[in-house]
Write a protein that holds these residues in place. Structure first.
Motif, PDB file in Angstrom:
ATOM      1  N   LYS A 194       0.998  -0.731  -0.346  1.00 54.12           N
ATOM      2  CA  LYS A 194       0.368  -0.089  -0.268  1.00 54.12           C
ATOM      3  C   LYS A 194       0.879   1.220  -0.248  1.00 54.12           C
ATOM      4  O   LYS A 194       0.658   2.237  -0.550  1.00 54.12           O
ATOM      5  N   SER A 195       2.624   0.961   0.376  1.00 51.43           N
ATOM      6  CA  SER A 195       3.288   2.021   0.730  1.00 51.43           C
ATOM      7  C   SER A 195       3.760   2.662  -0.487  1.00 51.43           C
ATOM      8  O   SER A 195       4.451   3.675  -0.741  1.00 51.43           O
ATOM      9  N   LEU A 196       3.533   1.462  -2.306  1.00 48.15           N
ATOM     10  CA  LEU A 196       4.454   1.617  -3.043  1.00 48.15           C
ATOM     11  C   LEU A 196       3.753   2.079  -4.322  1.00 48.15           C
ATOM     12  O   LEU A 196       2.285   1.634  -4.146  1.00 48.15           O
ATOM     13  N   ASP A 197       4.205   2.148  -4.789  1.00 50.81           N
ATOM     14  CA  ASP A 197       3.676   2.732  -6.154  1.00 50.81           C
ATOM     15  C   ASP A 197       4.010   0.944  -7.243  1.00 50.81           C
ATOM     16  O   ASP A 197       4.585   1.389  -8.324  1.00 50.81           O
ATOM     17  N   LEU A 198       3.016   0.508  -7.179  1.00 50.73           N
ATOM     18  CA  LEU A 198       2.653  -0.773  -7.498  1.00 50.73           C
ATOM     19  C   LEU A 198       1.225  -0.885  -7.880  1.00 50.73           C
ATOM     20  O   LEU A 198       0.330  -0.742  -7.049  1.00 50.73           O
ATOM     21  N   HIS A 199       0.871  -1.579  -8.776  1.00 48.40           N
ATOM     22  CA  HIS A 199      -0.020  -2.592  -8.901  1.00 48.40           C
ATOM     23  C   HIS A 199      -0.172  -3.688  -8.931  1.00 48.40           C
ATOM     24  O   HIS A 199       0.549  -4.586  -9.467  1.00 48.40           O
ATOM     25  N   PHE A 200      -1.098  -3.666  -7.955  1.00 50.40           N
ATOM     26  CA  PHE A 200      -1.036  -5.087  -8.066  1.00 50.40           C
ATOM     27  C   PHE A 200      -2.339  -5.712  -8.159  1.00 50.40           C
ATOM     28  O   PHE A 200      -3.894  -5.093  -8.456  1.00 50.40           O
ATOM     29  N   LYS A 201      -1.812  -6.716  -8.538  1.00 50.84           N
ATOM     30  CA  LYS A 201      -2.519  -7.687  -9.629  1.00 50.84           C
ATOM     31  C   LYS A 201      -3.851  -8.715  -9.029  1.00 50.84           C
ATOM     32  O   LYS A 201      -4.381  -9.172  -9.097  1.00 50.84           O
ATOM     33  N   GLY A 202      -2.737  -9.673  -8.115  1.00 47.28           N
ATOM     34  CA  GLY A 202      -4.345 -10.733  -7.217  1.00 47.28           C
ATOM     35  C   GLY A 202      -2.803 -11.536  -6.348  1.00 47.28           C
ATOM     36  O   GLY A 202      -1.643 -10.816  -6.276  1.00 47.28           O
ATOM     37  N   PHE A 203      -3.385 -13.447  -6.857  1.00 44.36           N
ATOM     38  CA  PHE A 203      -2.796 -14.084  -6.690  1.00 44.36           C
ATOM     39  C   PHE A 203      -1.719 -14.895  -6.989  1.00 44.36           C
ATOM     40  O   PHE A 203      -2.740 -15.304  -8.136  1.00 44.36           O
ATOM     41  N   HIS A 204      -0.826 -15.533  -6.316  1.00 37.76           N
ATOM     42  CA  HIS A 204      -0.728 -16.910  -7.704  1.00 37.76           C
ATOM     43  C   HIS A 204      -0.329 -17.473  -6.534  1.00 37.76           C
ATOM     44  O   HIS A 204       0.790 -18.053  -5.357  1.00 37.76           O
ATOM     45  N   ILE A 205      -1.210 -19.439  -6.765  1.00 38.92           N
ATOM     46  CA  ILE A 205      -0.992 -20.091  -5.008  1.00 38.92           C
ATOM     47  C   ILE A 205      -0.888 -21.821  -6.229  1.00 38.92           C
ATOM     48  O   ILE A 205      -1.627 -22.059  -6.935  1.00 38.92           O
ATOM     49  N   TYR A 206       0.325 -22.099  -6.020  1.00 44.24           N
ATOM     50  CA  TYR A 206       1.104 -23.188  -6.805  1.00 44.24           C
ATOM     51  C   TYR A 206       1.198 -24.303  -5.585  1.00 44.24           C
ATOM     52  O   TYR A 206       2.522 -24.234  -5.795  1.00 44.24           O
ATOM     53  N   SER A 207       1.122 -25.040  -5.686  1.00 47.39           N
ATOM     54  CA  SER A 207       0.957 -26.420  -4.239  1.00 47.39           C
ATOM     55  C   SER A 207       2.028 -26.924  -4.751  1.00 47.39           C
ATOM     56  O   SER A 207       2.270 -28.511  -4.023  1.00 47.39           O
ATOM     57  N   GLY A 208       1.434 -27.352  -5.433  1.00 47.72           N
ATOM     58  CA  GLY A 208       2.100 -28.859  -6.695  1.00 47.72           C
ATOM     59  C   GLY A 208       1.856 -29.302  -7.982  1.00 47.72           C
ATOM     60  O   GLY A 208       1.398 -28.744  -8.999  1.00 47.72           O
ATOM     61  N   SER A 209       2.310 -30.361  -7.989  1.00 47.22           N
ATOM     62  CA  SER A 209       2.677 -30.765  -9.916  1.00 47.22           C
ATOM     63  C   SER A 209       2.219 -32.696 -10.299  1.00 47.22           C
ATOM     64  O   SER A 209       2.230 -33.376  -9.271  1.00 47.22           O
ATOM     65  N   GLN A 210       1.508 -32.725 -11.090  1.00 46.99           N
ATOM     66  CA  GLN A 210       1.531 -34.257 -11.773  1.00 46.99           C
ATOM     67  C   GLN A 210       0.878 -34.965 -10.469  1.00 46.99           C
ATOM     68  O   GLN A 210       1.573 -36.010  -9.900  1.00 46.99           O
ATOM     69  N   ASN A 211      -0.376 -34.653 -10.709  1.00 47.94           N
ATOM     70  CA  ASN A 211      -1.051 -34.973  -9.640  1.00 47.94           C
ATOM     71  C   ASN A 211      -2.119 -35.880 -10.553  1.00 47.94           C
ATOM     72  O   ASN A 211      -2.658 -35.621 -11.562  1.00 47.94           O
ATOM     73  N   LEU A 212      -2.819 -37.027 -10.334  1.00 48.62           N
ATOM     74  CA  LEU A 212      -3.153 -38.167 -10.885  1.00 48.62           C
ATOM     75  C   LEU A 212      -5.021 -37.893 -10.382  1.00 48.62           C
ATOM     76  O   LEU A 212      -5.780 -39.686 -11.071  1.00 48.62           O
ATOM     77  N   LYS A 213      -4.870 -37.674  -8.653  1.00 52.13           N
ATOM     78  CA  LYS A 213      -6.502 -37.228  -8.472  1.00 52.13           C
ATOM     79  C   LYS A 213      -6.953 -36.095  -8.343  1.00 52.13           C
ATOM     80  O   LYS A 213      -6.629 -35.061  -7.749  1.00 52.13           O
ATOM     81  N   ALA A 214      -7.983 -36.689  -8.633  1.00 47.54           N
ATOM     82  CA  ALA A 214      -9.434 -35.124  -8.938  1.00 47.54           C
ATOM     83  C   ALA A 214      -9.837 -34.795  -7.652  1.00 47.54           C
ATOM     84  O   ALA A 214      -9.327 -34.097  -7.484  1.00 47.54           O
TER      85      ALA A 214
END
Length: 411
Positions: A194-214
């Motif tokens: 909030k104190s910086l002159d940046l354009h806040f877009k949101g979030f990136h949440i990547y918790s794992g890969s190569q999963n075959l369990k829906a």
């Protein structure tokens, strides 16, 4: 599981004509002649199209599908993907150059990675892509660069969540990780933004890969959306983009059951609908690499020798781990397993023999297949490794022993 039930077997996605594999409408032997050499990777654009079409049918219509370029950054692949996906996620300035050479707008490109150099950050700021911030220090560097250049940087916070993607091949969230900012620290970092002159877009949440369990993917996606909702009160502006990661796997080994994305899409549609009032301006994004391109590619090499050693048959081919580290078992496997493999010009031939397929390198690690039953092969035949569209050539030690490189082709 019923112990007497047959294990799931690999299903070849390519056509066969006159006992030859067909890729992109061309028989394997003709394709090899067109390429001018073996070994080579070949990727089938129609299979890429079909995968995206199937995914869009099963996912909610408002969901944005991004291609994670690290899976396969071949320029022709990326150029094609730019016409059928909604965005790119990249992990280096080199990948950024390839992405920006396509028709994909910079506004739909994001960059992740725990160790971005200041020069790379400066390039990303100038390009106008979204930077997924991985630490407080990186945020400070971005803010300084943004002030120096007079270009407002687009930033999203990559969160290392408290939860993990259960049953994933590689866990990238939960516990101590080099990826992202720990979930419990996010409110403080948001306050700092909030104190910086940046354009806040949101979030990136990547918790794992190569999963075959829906069910595991559904659980992680729901928790990711809930986490974003819980953080809205701390955000400097409404969330515009919420990247809930990927994790969709493909079957490599006997017993692997292909992922059914329909229940994932149904559950995700419900979760998105429930969160609309709290995230009214947010694009919900999934980031997929392996799942989009992995099954559309093959690695082809040619038999250059055949010998018997103490009763075992060895097919020695002109390619190996220096081109396809993953198939050799040296790219994350604890216990080595064989990728699906075939004699590409003898598909459906009934005369079989059990063979070991090895490369030309002076190391016992150079194994592409171990004790597999295949049609009887001779010198000059083509060995094909399936499921090779992702984490192939660029994930391999191509300089090892200074062997000739493999070609890549999109057909």
């Amino acid at each position: 599981m019923n112990p007497t039930a047959p294990k799931h077997q690999f299903v070849n996605p390519f056509n066969i004509e006159d006992t030859e594999l067909v890729i992109g409408g061309l028989k394997l032997s003709r394709l090899a002649q067109r390429v001018g050499q073996t070994p080579f990777y070949a990727y089938d654009r129609q299979l890429l199209n079909a995968r995206i079409a199937e995914l869009r049918q099963n996912m909610p219509p408002e969901l944005k599908i991004h291609y994670a370029m690290k899976a396969n950054p071949m320029p022709a692949i990326v150029q094609h993907m730019a016409t059928i996906v909604d965005g790119f996620d990249l992990a280096s300035a080199g990948e950024m150059k390839v992405a920006l050479d396509t028709v994909m707008p910079a506004t739909q490109i994001s960059m992740a990675g725990p160790g971005k150099r200041p020069a790379e950050l400066g390039q990303a700021i100038a390009a106008g892509i979204t930077i997924n911030v991985e630490s407080q220090q990186e945020l400070n560097v971005i803010a300084a660069l943004s002030e120096q250049t007079g270009i407002q940087a687009n930033v999203a916070l990559r969160i290392n969540p408290a939860f993990e993607l259960k049953a994933s091949g590689m866990k990238m969230g939960g516990g101590p990780k080099q990826f992202g900012i720990d979930e419990e620290l996010i409110p403080t970092v948001l306050q700092h933004i909030k104190s910086l002159d940046l354009h806040f877009k949101g979030f990136h949440i990547y918790s794992g890969s190569q999963n075959l369990k829906a069910e595991s993917i559904i659980d992680a996606q729901q928790k990711s959306i809930q986490l974003a909702v819980s953080l809205t009160e701390h955000c400097p502006s409404p969330i515009e983009k919420l990247n809930i990661g990927g994790g969709f796997g493909i079957p490599y080994f006997p017993g692997d059951v292909p992922l059914d994305t329909r229940p994932i899409g149904d559950a995700l549609a419900e979760a998105i609908n429930q969160s609309k009032s709290q995230l009214p301006e947010a694009e919900i994004i999934i980031e997929l690499g392996r799942y989009l391109v992995g099954e559309a590619g093959i690695y082809a090499s040619q038999v250059i020798d055949k010998k018997i050693s103490r009763g075992q048959i060895y097919l020695i081919v002109d390619g190996g781990l220096h081109h396809h580290l993953a198939a050799s078992g040296n790219f994350g496997q604890v216990i080595r397993k064989n990728y699906p493999v075939a004699i590409g010009n003898k598909m459906g031939i009934e005369e079989m023999e059990t063979v070991n397929i090895v490369g030309p390198l002076c190391t016992p690690l150079d194994i592409l297949a171990d004790k597999v039953p295949l049609p009887k092969a001779e010198i000059g035949d083509y060995v094909v490794i399936f499921q090779s569209g992702a984490y192939g050539l660029t994930a391999s030690p191509t300089a090892f022993l200074t062997q000739p490189n493999a070609e890549e082709i999109l057909v």
